[in-house]
Each structure stands twice: as structure tokens, then as C-alpha cells.
Design an enzyme around this catalytic site. Sequence first.
Site, PDB file in Angstrom:
ATOM      1  N   GLU A  92      63.659 -10.857  69.077  1.00  0.00           N
ATOM      2  CA  GLU A  92      63.043 -10.318  70.294  1.00  0.00           C
ATOM      3  C   GLU A  92      63.833  -9.126  70.829  1.00  0.00           C
ATOM      4  OE1 GLU A  92      62.629 -13.712  72.915  1.00  0.00           O
ATOM      5  OE2 GLU A  92      61.013 -14.543  71.670  1.00  0.00           O
TER       6      GLU A  92
ATOM      7  N   CYS B  65      57.884 -11.267  64.807  1.00  0.00           N
ATOM      8  CA  CYS B  65      57.790 -12.678  64.442  1.00  0.00           C
ATOM      9  C   CYS B  65      58.562 -12.977  63.157  1.00  0.00           C
ATOM     10  CB  CYS B  65      56.339 -13.064  64.211  1.00  0.00           C
ATOM     11  SG  CYS B  65      55.295 -12.983  65.667  1.00  0.00           S
TER      12      CYS B  65
ATOM     13  N   CYS C  66      50.497 -11.890  62.351  1.00  0.00           N
ATOM     14  CA  CYS C  66      51.171 -12.359  61.130  1.00  0.00           C
ATOM     15  C   CYS C  66      50.155 -12.779  60.074  1.00  0.00           C
ATOM     16  CB  CYS C  66      52.136 -13.490  61.449  1.00  0.00           C
ATOM     17  SG  CYS C  66      53.601 -12.877  62.305  1.00  0.00           S
TER      18      CYS C  66
ATOM     19  N   ASN D 282      62.410 -14.962  64.172  1.00  0.00           N
ATOM     20  CA  ASN D 282      61.910 -14.000  65.162  1.00  0.00           C
ATOM     21  C   ASN D 282      63.080 -13.280  65.819  1.00  0.00           C
ATOM     22  OD1 ASN D 282      62.411 -16.579  66.356  1.00  0.00           O
ATOM     23  ND2 ASN D 282      61.151 -16.089  68.133  1.00  0.00           N
TER      24      ASN D 282
ATOM     25  N   CYS E 142      50.712 -16.502  64.421  1.00  0.00           N
ATOM     26  CA  CYS E 142      49.903 -15.644  65.283  1.00  0.00           C
ATOM     27  C   CYS E 142      48.951 -14.790  64.441  1.00  0.00           C
ATOM     28  CB  CYS E 142      50.788 -14.773  66.166  1.00  0.00           C
ATOM     29  SG  CYS E 142      51.426 -13.305  65.339  1.00  0.00           S
TER      30      CYS E 142
ATOM     31  N   GLU F 158      57.639 -14.673  60.508  1.00  0.00           N
ATOM     32  CA  GLU F 158      56.881 -14.509  59.257  1.00  0.00           C
ATOM     33  C   GLU F 158      56.953 -13.075  58.764  1.00  0.00           C
ATOM     34  OE1 GLU F 158      55.950 -15.887  62.186  1.00  0.00           O
ATOM     35  OE2 GLU F 158      53.994 -16.821  61.935  1.00  0.00           O
TER      36      GLU F 158
HETATM   37  N1  THU Z   1      56.503 -16.055  67.107  1.00  0.00           N
HETATM   38  C1  THU Z   1      56.768 -16.037  65.760  1.00  0.00           C
HETATM   39  O1  THU Z   1      57.892 -15.762  65.326  1.00  0.00           O
HETATM   40  N2  THU Z   1      55.753 -16.302  64.915  1.00  0.00           N
HETATM   41  C2  THU Z   1      54.479 -16.610  65.302  1.00  0.00           C
HETATM   42  O2  THU Z   1      53.590 -16.719  64.464  1.00  0.00           O
HETATM   43  C3  THU Z   1      54.195 -16.853  66.721  1.00  0.00           C
HETATM   44  C4  THU Z   1      55.203 -16.336  67.663  1.00  0.00           C
HETATM   45  C5  THU Z   1      57.581 -15.722  68.032  1.00  0.00           C
HETATM   46  C6  THU Z   1      57.388 -14.407  68.750  1.00  0.00           C
HETATM   47  C7  THU Z   1      58.225 -14.598  69.989  1.00  0.00           C
HETATM   48  O3  THU Z   1      59.563 -14.227  69.678  1.00  0.00           O
HETATM   49  C8  THU Z   1      58.174 -16.101  70.252  1.00  0.00           C
HETATM   50  O4  THU Z   1      57.690 -16.697  69.043  1.00  0.00           O
HETATM   51  C9  THU Z   1      57.264 -16.497  71.390  1.00  0.00           C
HETATM   52  O5  THU Z   1      56.018 -15.937  71.254  1.00  0.00           O
END
Ligand code: THU
Length: 136
Positions: free
Chosen positions: A45, A54, A95, A43, A92, A56
Amino acid sequence: MSSAEPLLPMARRAALKAHAPYSRFRVGAAVRCSNGEIVEGCNVENASYGLSICAERVALFNAVARGLRPEELALSCLDAPADGPAGLRMPCGACRQVMQELLPAQATIHIDGVGSRRLAELLPDAFSLVEEDNCQ
Ligand code: THU
């Protein structure tokens, strides 16, 4: 269902590269492609929170950009507490929709600390504009 090795350890390792200064929640993903190559993602940000992406999606988009065909995915939420709820480890919804676009419906998704699922289980009755899924 296919083995989680070596995809899960690679997803865990990919999570170490996460750029997650806001959530402090590091996630890694590894995608096995039809030619055997494995592509990783983490991920990433942004201070403008909505621009974050994310793990994935980073892995899947990276695989597509390399001209590969994703077939299987592993996901690891490194900072999820061992005794926390499974929901903290699951992919999520956004994704899942991207997986639906780029992976076969019967693709295995390995979720660290939870187990393995078929994509069709994670996203039943998925939105799709094509009759035959994954026609690339
Ligand atoms: N996140 C992912 O990388 N994948 C997911 O399926 C759920 C959330 C990340 C997004 C964000 O950077 C952090 O987790 C908190 O939500």
C-alpha cells in the site's frame, strides 16, 4: 482440479510480508509457473492510496519480469475473519482482469477459506484483445 498444496501455504506466508499500514488487511499470493518455479507476492500500500497494489498482481508481474509463464495461483487474505463473508477473501476485479491476461483461461485459482475456481468462472466473458488467450 489441481492441488492447493504447496501454493496455499506459500500464499499465507507471503501475506506476512504485506505492507498494509492503511487497511491492515494483509494479502498474499503464490503463482506456479510452467517451469515449476513458484513466485510470491503481497499487497503493497501507499499513503497515496490509489498507488497501492494487490498481492496477486505483485506475484504475477514478478513472475513475468523473471521471464516465467504463470499457470496457477493461490491467494490468502490473512486478516479476513474466519466467520466473515466469502467476498472478503475473493480476488478483486482488477486482479481478475490481470489474471485473464497472464494465466490460461482454465487456470485454477485457489482461494484460502473459499475453495478452488477456474479463472473463466471468476471472470466470464472477459475483455481480451487477442483471439487466442495467453499467447506470449
Ligand atoms: N487486496 C489484495 O491484495 N488483493 C485483492 O484481490 C483484494 C484486495 C488488498 C488491497 C489493499 O491493500 C487491501 O487488500 C484492502 O483492500
